[in-house]
Design a protein around this motif. Structure first.
Motif, short mmCIF file in Angstrom:
data_model
loop_
_atom_site.label_atom_id
_atom_site.label_comp_id
_atom_site.label_asym_id
_atom_site.label_seq_id
_atom_site.Cartn_x
_atom_site.Cartn_y
_atom_site.Cartn_z
N TYR A 104 14.58 -9.02 72.37
CA TYR A 104 15.53 -10.07 71.85
C TYR A 104 15.89 -11.28 72.72
CZ TYR A 104 15.51 -6.09 68.54
OH TYR A 104 15.13 -5.18 67.87
N TRP A 105 15.75 -11.38 73.79
CA TRP A 105 15.88 -12.45 74.67
C TRP A 105 14.81 -13.55 74.42
CZ3 TRP A 105 18.77 -12.45 79.91
CH2 TRP A 105 19.93 -11.83 79.83
N ASN A 106 15.22 -14.51 73.49
CA ASN A 106 14.26 -15.57 73.18
C ASN A 106 15.08 -16.83 72.81
OD1 ASN A 106 11.76 -14.10 72.49
ND2 ASN A 106 13.25 -12.97 70.90
N LEU A 107 14.41 -17.91 73.14
CA LEU A 107 15.04 -19.35 72.89
C LEU A 107 15.16 -19.52 71.46
CD1 LEU A 107 13.12 -21.46 75.37
CD2 LEU A 107 15.57 -20.50 75.60
N THR A 108 16.20 -20.05 71.18
CA THR A 108 16.33 -20.54 69.71
C THR A 108 15.29 -21.15 68.98
OG1 THR A 108 18.61 -20.40 70.07
CG2 THR A 108 18.05 -21.60 67.93
N ALA A 109 14.56 -20.97 68.17
CA ALA A 109 13.62 -21.56 67.49
C ALA A 109 14.18 -23.28 66.87
CB ALA A 109 13.12 -21.12 66.28
N GLU A 149 19.20 -14.83 61.38
CA GLU A 149 18.06 -14.51 62.21
C GLU A 149 18.15 -13.55 63.50
OE1 GLU A 149 15.10 -15.15 60.90
OE2 GLU A 149 15.54 -16.65 59.42
N ALA A 150 17.21 -13.13 63.92
CA ALA A 150 17.26 -11.86 64.85
C ALA A 150 18.03 -12.56 66.28
CB ALA A 150 15.94 -11.48 65.33
N GLY A 199 25.08 -19.50 54.65
CA GLY A 199 23.71 -20.18 54.54
C GLY A 199 22.79 -19.31 55.76
N ARG A 200 21.85 -20.29 56.15
CA ARG A 200 20.97 -19.61 57.20
C ARG A 200 21.42 -19.94 58.81
NH1 ARG A 200 17.08 -21.80 60.42
NH2 ARG A 200 15.49 -20.30 61.22
N ILE A 201 21.47 -18.79 59.61
CA ILE A 201 21.85 -19.00 60.72
C ILE A 201 20.63 -18.79 61.46
CG2 ILE A 201 23.25 -17.97 62.65
CD1 ILE A 201 24.89 -19.49 60.55
N PRO A 202 20.28 -19.52 62.39
CA PRO A 202 19.07 -19.34 63.34
C PRO A 202 19.09 -18.44 64.44
CG PRO A 202 19.85 -21.56 63.56
CD PRO A 202 20.79 -20.73 62.70
N ASN A 203 18.04 -17.72 64.90
CA ASN A 203 17.94 -16.74 66.07
C ASN A 203 18.58 -17.32 67.33
OD1 ASN A 203 15.64 -18.71 66.53
ND2 ASN A 203 15.40 -17.28 68.41
N ASN A 204 19.05 -16.01 67.89
CA ASN A 204 19.72 -16.51 69.46
C ASN A 204 20.81 -17.48 69.55
OD1 ASN A 204 16.61 -15.23 69.52
ND2 ASN A 204 18.16 -14.39 71.30
N VAL A 205 21.68 -17.15 68.64
CA VAL A 205 22.64 -18.56 68.51
C VAL A 205 24.15 -17.68 68.30
CG1 VAL A 205 21.54 -20.33 67.52
CG2 VAL A 205 22.67 -19.01 65.95
N VAL A 206 25.22 -18.52 68.80
CA VAL A 206 26.55 -17.78 68.49
C VAL A 206 27.07 -19.01 67.31
CG1 VAL A 206 28.80 -17.68 69.16
CG2 VAL A 206 26.98 -17.28 70.89
N ALA A 207 27.60 -18.22 66.07
CA ALA A 207 27.97 -19.09 65.01
C ALA A 207 29.48 -18.85 64.83
CB ALA A 207 27.20 -18.85 63.76
N VAL A 208 30.33 -19.81 64.30
CA VAL A 208 31.81 -19.27 64.24
C VAL A 208 32.10 -20.20 63.07
CG1 VAL A 208 32.26 -18.68 66.59
CG2 VAL A 208 32.58 -20.78 66.03
N GLY A 209 33.45 -19.85 62.58
CA GLY A 209 33.83 -20.65 61.69
C GLY A 209 33.75 -20.36 60.17
#
Length: 199
Positions: A121-126, A64-65, A77-87
């Motif tokens: 793009y400065w949004n809280l994660t849904a 997501e954006a 899979g699905r990564i939500p908006n405005n997050v950092v994902a690793v691994g």
């Protein structure tokens, strides 16, 4: 891969050695059943996503954006908006983040005054609605429908978080409060960022 689609949104930033594969180049089978185990699938990378170096995005993934995928991560899979994902597979380690190509925009270098770059793009994660929240929202939509304009009811049904974040009618303010009591607070809206003095 044949028959699949890879969609990359606006203003994305890709780094060195990224891999975006909508299928495998070789087949993988279950020995007991003979079934093909891995199917090709579409990939969607939405606007303003940053893929770190050596990150891989595989079949069926959606990012997501506004999100950041860390170095060497594998998105399956699905990564939500405005997050950092690793691994591998990629997991969310930080929510409510925003990234920019430049960290600050200096408006008065002598005084050391600057403004943070607060883009769209400065949004809280849904957040996902809890079961009680979904139930209350469904009942409220049914009760409120006779009193709402058709367009407003359709907007509420399609995107309750977005609609209720900005709706100011007393009914919707009350609904926001009830939903926030029943689960995660979903209605912060945009993050306000004001001019800051650097010291």
């Amino acid at each position: 891969m044949a028959g699949t689609k890879i969609t990359i949104g606006r203003d994305c930033m890709l780094a060195a050695a990224n891999k975006i594969w909508s299928g495998d180049f070789h087949s993988l089978y279950d020995v007991k059943t003979g079934k093909h185990m891995h199917r090709s699938a579409d990939i969607t990378i939405k606007d303003h996503v940053w893929l770190g170096s050596h990150a891989a995005v595989l079949a069926g993934a959606t990012i997501e954006a506004g999100s950041v995928i860390g170095y060497g991560a594998t998105v399956t899979g699905r990564i939500p908006n405005n997050v950092v994902a690793v691994g591998a597979p990629a997991k969310v380690v930080r929510k409510h983040v925003a990234w920019e190509r430049t960290s600050t925009l200096f408006t008065d270098a002598k005084a050391g005054r600057y403004s943070l770059v607060n883009s769209e793009y400065w949004n809280l994660t849904a957040l996902e609605m809890s079961r009680p929240q979904r139930g209350v929202l469904a009942v409220c939509c049914l009760l409120a429908r006779p009193f709402m304009q058709p367009g407003a009811h359709a907007a509420l049904s399609a995107d309750p978080q977005g609609f209720l974040s900005t709706a100011e009618a007393p009914l919707f303010r009350l609904l926001r409060r009830i939903l926030n009591l029943l689960g995660p607070d979903m209605f912060h809206g945009k993050i306000p960022v004001s001019d800051t003095n650097a010291h």
